[in-house]
Design an enzyme around this catalytic site. Structure first.
Site, PDB file in Angstrom:
ATOM      1  N   ASP A 196      14.283   8.426   7.664  1.00  0.00           N
ATOM      2  CA  ASP A 196      13.358   8.715   8.763  1.00  0.00           C
ATOM      3  C   ASP A 196      13.479   7.662   9.859  1.00  0.00           C
ATOM      4  OD1 ASP A 196      11.180  10.202   9.989  1.00  0.00           O
ATOM      5  OD2 ASP A 196       9.918   8.471   9.513  1.00  0.00           O
TER       6      ASP A 196
ATOM      7  N   LYS B 185       0.819  -1.216   0.000  1.00  0.00           N
ATOM      8  CA  LYS B 185       0.000   0.000   0.000  1.00  0.00           C
ATOM      9  C   LYS B 185       0.856   1.270   0.000  1.00  0.00           C
ATOM     10  CE  LYS B 185      -4.113  -1.978   2.256  1.00  0.00           C
ATOM     11  NZ  LYS B 185      -3.645  -3.373   2.326  1.00  0.00           N
ATOM     12  N   ILE B 186       1.909   1.304   0.831  1.00  0.00           N
ATOM     13  CA  ILE B 186       2.749   2.502   0.902  1.00  0.00           C
ATOM     14  C   ILE B 186       3.596   2.629  -0.361  1.00  0.00           C
ATOM     15  CG2 ILE B 186       4.583   3.669   2.168  1.00  0.00           C
ATOM     16  CD1 ILE B 186       3.515   2.332   4.715  1.00  0.00           C
TER      17      ILE B 186
ATOM     18  N   HIS C  43      11.720   9.295  12.802  1.00  0.00           N
ATOM     19  CA  HIS C  43      10.617   8.351  12.658  1.00  0.00           C
ATOM     20  C   HIS C  43       9.262   9.070  12.736  1.00  0.00           C
ATOM     21  CE1 HIS C  43       9.817   3.785  13.152  1.00  0.00           C
ATOM     22  NE2 HIS C  43       8.805   4.350  12.521  1.00  0.00           N
ATOM     23  N   GLN C  44       9.108  10.071  11.886  1.00  0.00           N
ATOM     24  CA  GLN C  44       7.896  10.879  11.918  1.00  0.00           C
ATOM     25  C   GLN C  44       7.038  10.728  10.674  1.00  0.00           C
ATOM     26  OE1 GLN C  44      10.322  14.738  11.746  1.00  0.00           O
ATOM     27  NE2 GLN C  44       8.472  15.369  10.645  1.00  0.00           N
ATOM     28  N   ALA C  45       7.415   9.824   9.766  1.00  0.00           N
ATOM     29  CA  ALA C  45       6.675   9.724   8.506  1.00  0.00           C
ATOM     30  C   ALA C  45       5.198   9.429   8.727  1.00  0.00           C
ATOM     31  CB  ALA C  45       7.301   8.652   7.616  1.00  0.00           C
TER      32      ALA C  45
ATOM     33  N   GLU D 195      17.758   3.083  16.570  1.00  0.00           N
ATOM     34  CA  GLU D 195      17.019   4.265  17.030  1.00  0.00           C
ATOM     35  C   GLU D 195      16.398   4.107  18.408  1.00  0.00           C
ATOM     36  OE1 GLU D 195      12.599   4.134  15.180  1.00  0.00           O
ATOM     37  OE2 GLU D 195      14.183   4.234  13.683  1.00  0.00           O
TER      38      GLU D 195
ATOM     39  N   SER E 157      10.812   3.249   6.166  1.00  0.00           N
ATOM     40  CA  SER E 157      10.185   2.014   6.610  1.00  0.00           C
ATOM     41  C   SER E 157      10.730   1.562   7.956  1.00  0.00           C
ATOM     42  CB  SER E 157      10.369   0.923   5.551  1.00  0.00           C
ATOM     43  OG  SER E 157       9.692  -0.256   5.929  1.00  0.00           O
ATOM     44  N   ARG E 158      11.852   0.838   7.962  1.00  0.00           N
ATOM     45  CA  ARG E 158      12.494   0.384   9.197  1.00  0.00           C
ATOM     46  C   ARG E 158      13.999   0.531   9.050  1.00  0.00           C
ATOM     47  NH1 ARG E 158       8.268   1.007  10.957  1.00  0.00           N
ATOM     48  NH2 ARG E 158       6.895  -0.386  12.138  1.00  0.00           N
TER      49      ARG E 158
END
Length: 331
Positions: free
Chosen positions: A257, A153-154, A294-296, A262, A232-233
């Protein structure tokens, strides 16, 4: 029943409290769930965790010993949860299987455009009334090639934006997405995608088989002037290998991101502390690298959907229902 929610951001708190109103009481904490904070959950049957929570064996055992029987994670990813241990302990675990893919896809494009057009450097200069253009030259993306690793989907949403820019599309995934193929996407092996793409964006989940998907050989396969984006990760990229390539002067830009180490850093204020992570400290010094925390996913739309799904997961647990969000069912 009162739910204890860990790792709640200030913007997120009113959304959580409003969503749970009329169903269950909720207590929101800004501290993240780990071995040190797990004892706070003693007496809470259900807790909610954030994406950077530590839900390894030891933490799950502490939660279970305190009476916790249900974990509702406020994210799609669940690589931080030891599901086998949760099942052994008789704990129910649920996640959010879906939220706005546009939030992440649009942010990935924000990173790509920012590093391509040197937006951060330009903004910093103009704050000092330096209006030179030296070093700010970017390039048109129209007519160039976007490589999308992961076309769910993304990835599909990212591809649609790339198509709007007039880019050629290459894709790599275990299954081809017909919607992406209708946009003109051509599926190719990973090495070919990396070698032929001007822009590479990652949209695959983090699993053992995808850890360091972008390793040293993959980075060397990319064009010297490519743009690399990861929303993503963090574990998808071997960051030490990336730093080594950046030191060689490679890549037009890198937008990250997420970061593989992290946990314990992102979502926290570390500005007055010495950062012991030498890889991250070196990474952020490169002028062609942009790192965000990590704000996406962090839009009112996506967070609202995440919170609503979390409330539903808790209600399903209390009322004995099971949905597609359940990773470990109620025993």
């Amino acid at each position: 029943m009162e739910i204890l929610a860990f790792g709640v951001q200030a913007d997120e708190k009113p959304l959580i409290e409003r969503a749970f109103a009329g169903h269950h009481e909720v207590r929101c904490l800004d501290v993240f769930l780990n071995e040190d904070t797990a004892p706070i959950a003693a007496g809470y049957e259900a807790i909610s965790s954030s994406v950077n929570a530590d839900l390894g064996a030891r933490v799950l055992e502490l939660l279970a010993a305190g009476g916790t029987r249900m974990v509702a994670q406020r994210s799609t990813g669940f690589n931080n949860i030891d599901l086998d241990v949760a099942e052994r302990l008789g704990m129910t675990v649920a996640r959010v299987s879906y939220y706005s893919p546009y939030a992440v896809a649009e942010f990935a494009w924000a990173l790509a455009m920012a590093v391509n057009r040197r937006i951060v450097r330009a903004s910093t200069r103009t704050r000092d009334f330096d209006f030179r253009l030296d070093g700010l030259m970017g390039r048109d993306l129209h007519g160039r090639t976007a490589g999308v690793l992961g076309t769910g989907k993304i990835g599909e949403a990212f591809a649609r934006i790339a198509h709007g820019f007039g880019m050629r599309l290459l894709g790599w995934d275990v299954a081809e997405n017909p919607a992406c193929m209708e946009l003109g996407m051509r599926y190719v092996p990973k090495d070919q995608l990396l070698a032929d793409s001007d822009l590479v964006s990652l949209h695959v989940p983090l699993m053992p088989e995808t850890r360091h998907l972008i390793d040293a050989p993959a980075l060397k396969a990319m064009r010297d002037d490519a743009i690399l984006v990861n929303s993503s990760r963090g574990g998808l990229i071997d960051t030490a290998a990336l730093v080594a390539e950046l030191r060689e002067g490679r890549f037009t830009g890198v937008g990250l991101d997420v970061y593989e180490a992290e946990a314990g850093l992102f979502f926290l204020d570390k500005s007055l502390q010495a950062i012991e992570d030498d890889v991250l400290a070196r990474l952020v010094t490169f002028p062609n690298v942009l790192v965000t925390s990590h704000q996406a996913y962090y839009t009112v739309d996506a967070v609202g959907q995440i919170v609503d799904a979390t409330v539903k997961n808790v209600l399903d647990y209390t009322e004995g229902r099971r949905s597609e969000n359940v990773l470990v069912p109620r025993s």
